[in-house]
Design an enzyme around this catalytic site. Structure first.
Site, PDB file in Angstrom:
ATOM      1  N   SER A 161      34.527  47.639  45.353  1.00  0.00           N
ATOM      2  CA  SER A 161      35.109  46.304  45.225  1.00  0.00           C
ATOM      3  C   SER A 161      34.016  45.313  44.890  1.00  0.00           C
ATOM      4  O   SER A 161      32.826  45.541  45.169  1.00  0.00           O
ATOM      5  CB  SER A 161      35.781  45.903  46.547  1.00  0.00           C
ATOM      6  OG  SER A 161      36.074  44.517  46.583  1.00  0.00           O
ATOM      7  N   TYR A 187      33.826  44.712  55.719  1.00  0.00           N
ATOM      8  CA  TYR A 187      34.488  45.172  54.502  1.00  0.00           C
ATOM      9  C   TYR A 187      33.473  45.324  53.372  1.00  0.00           C
ATOM     10  O   TYR A 187      33.453  46.338  52.666  1.00  0.00           O
ATOM     11  CB  TYR A 187      35.586  44.200  54.090  1.00  0.00           C
ATOM     12  CG  TYR A 187      36.364  44.649  52.866  1.00  0.00           C
ATOM     13  CD1 TYR A 187      37.096  45.835  52.884  1.00  0.00           C
ATOM     14  CD2 TYR A 187      36.351  43.896  51.695  1.00  0.00           C
ATOM     15  CE1 TYR A 187      37.798  46.252  51.759  1.00  0.00           C
ATOM     16  CE2 TYR A 187      37.049  44.305  50.567  1.00  0.00           C
ATOM     17  CZ  TYR A 187      37.770  45.482  50.606  1.00  0.00           C
ATOM     18  OH  TYR A 187      38.466  45.901  49.490  1.00  0.00           O
TER      19      TYR A 187
END
Length: 323
Positions: A161, A187
């Site tokens: 990501s 994350y």
């Protein structure tokens, strides 16, 4: 992978190319694929594209009934296997069953994941985002090693990501045992770990025909945002206070089918026959970030660092062996 390799190749596709277009004219009959989380969001569209091109697809799923319902209208029958990435016994069971079938595995897309959730511990006290997004998938890859090598030309795609830009791996305390938990740092490190894992895997198993890439799917509204309240998405600029989507976000964000395309391209494109280990975005290899890079694009230097990739592999292998 050297950082110099992290340059676009001019694939001919773009940010908004749908996954079906990436596979237009391709015949994947006889190709076996596994897509984790392949029953919702972009994973569902990855499965639809691969199955539509003729591939035989297996979807490991934590919610078995939901998966079967979501996959009922696919172009061909999809095999569903019960698996929870936070439960290593279930991961080993699925991998063992697949290897035991003696079928080669040509494509593995590690797509399932969680994002920005409250501090949750799984297994032996692991922070859940690092555990699910990275460690569970690494355990699956290691368990599927014989099937991947049996294919004599397999590809593994790890979903990373743009959040990797937030942080390198928290090397001294990846599970937030000694420092305060921050859901976005957690994350971000898991997505850096996914990219580093692909880098390491490509070099370790390359001689056996296994190539690996990491892929940023782009901004997409899916169930991945389930832990984010509307107020936070307003603060992030993803939504207006009235719940509508700002025009700029509409231009930048992708549909789930468009979001599926980079991973599908990395898993299948003949253009990547002589490549491996790179971080991809917008259906191409991403360029290495420089001083002109925006905060949502390009590959930061730490995910291209082979020493860090090897360090992560060793650290993670030790964690898995002690679980």
């Amino acid at each position: 992978m050297a950082a110099a390799d992290q340059q676009p190749i001019g694939s001919g596709f773009g940010a908004k190319t749908p996954a079906s277009e990436v596979l237009k004219g391709r015949d994947l009959t006889g190709v076996n694929a596994v897509v984790t989380g392949g029953y919702s969001g972009i994973g569902l569209e990855m499965v639809r594209a691969l199955a539509g091109a003729g591939a035989d697809v297996t979807v490991p799923a934590r919610r078995l009934d939901a998966a079967k319902e979501a996959l009922a209208d696919m172009p061909k029958d999809i095999t569903v296997a019960e698996m929870d990435l936070a439960d290593l016994d279930s991961v080993k069971r699925v991998a063992g069953d697949y290897v035991g079938s003696e079928a080669p595995l040509h494509i593995l897309i590690n797509n399932a994941g969680i994002m920005a959730n409250p501090l949750t511990r799984v297994g032996p006290g692991w922070e859940s985002q690092f555990a699910v997004n990275h460690l569970g998938h690494m355990a699956l890859v290691l368990g599927l090693e014989p099937a991947l090598k049996r294919a004599e030309g397999a590809r593994v795609v790890a979903l990373s990501s743009t959040a990797h830009i937030l942080t390198d791996v928290h090397w001294d305390d990846p599970h937030f045992r000694e420092h305060d938990y921050d859901k976005w740092q957690a994350y971000g490190q898991s997505k850096s770990a996914d990219a580093l894992f692909a880098n390491g895997l490509n070099r370790k198993w390359g001689e056996h025909g296994v190539k690996a890439f990491s892929a940023h799917p782009g901004g997409i509204f899916t169930d991945l945002q389930r832990h984010l309240p509307d107020e936070e998405m307003v603060r992030l600029g993803w939504k207006n206070p009235d719940g509508t989507i700002p025009e700029q976000v509409q231009k930048m964000f992708k549909t789930p089918e468009q979001g599926a395309s980079t991973a599908v391209w990395a898993a299948t494109s003949p253009q990547l026959e002589d490549r491996g280990g790179e971080y991809c975005e917008n259906c191409d290899i991403a360029q290495l970030a420089d001083e002109n890079s925006q905060r949502w694009e390009h590959a930061r230097e730490w995910i291209c660092d082979e020493e860090k990739a090897d360090r992560l592999w060793e650290m993670s292998e030790k964690m898995l062996s002690e679980a």
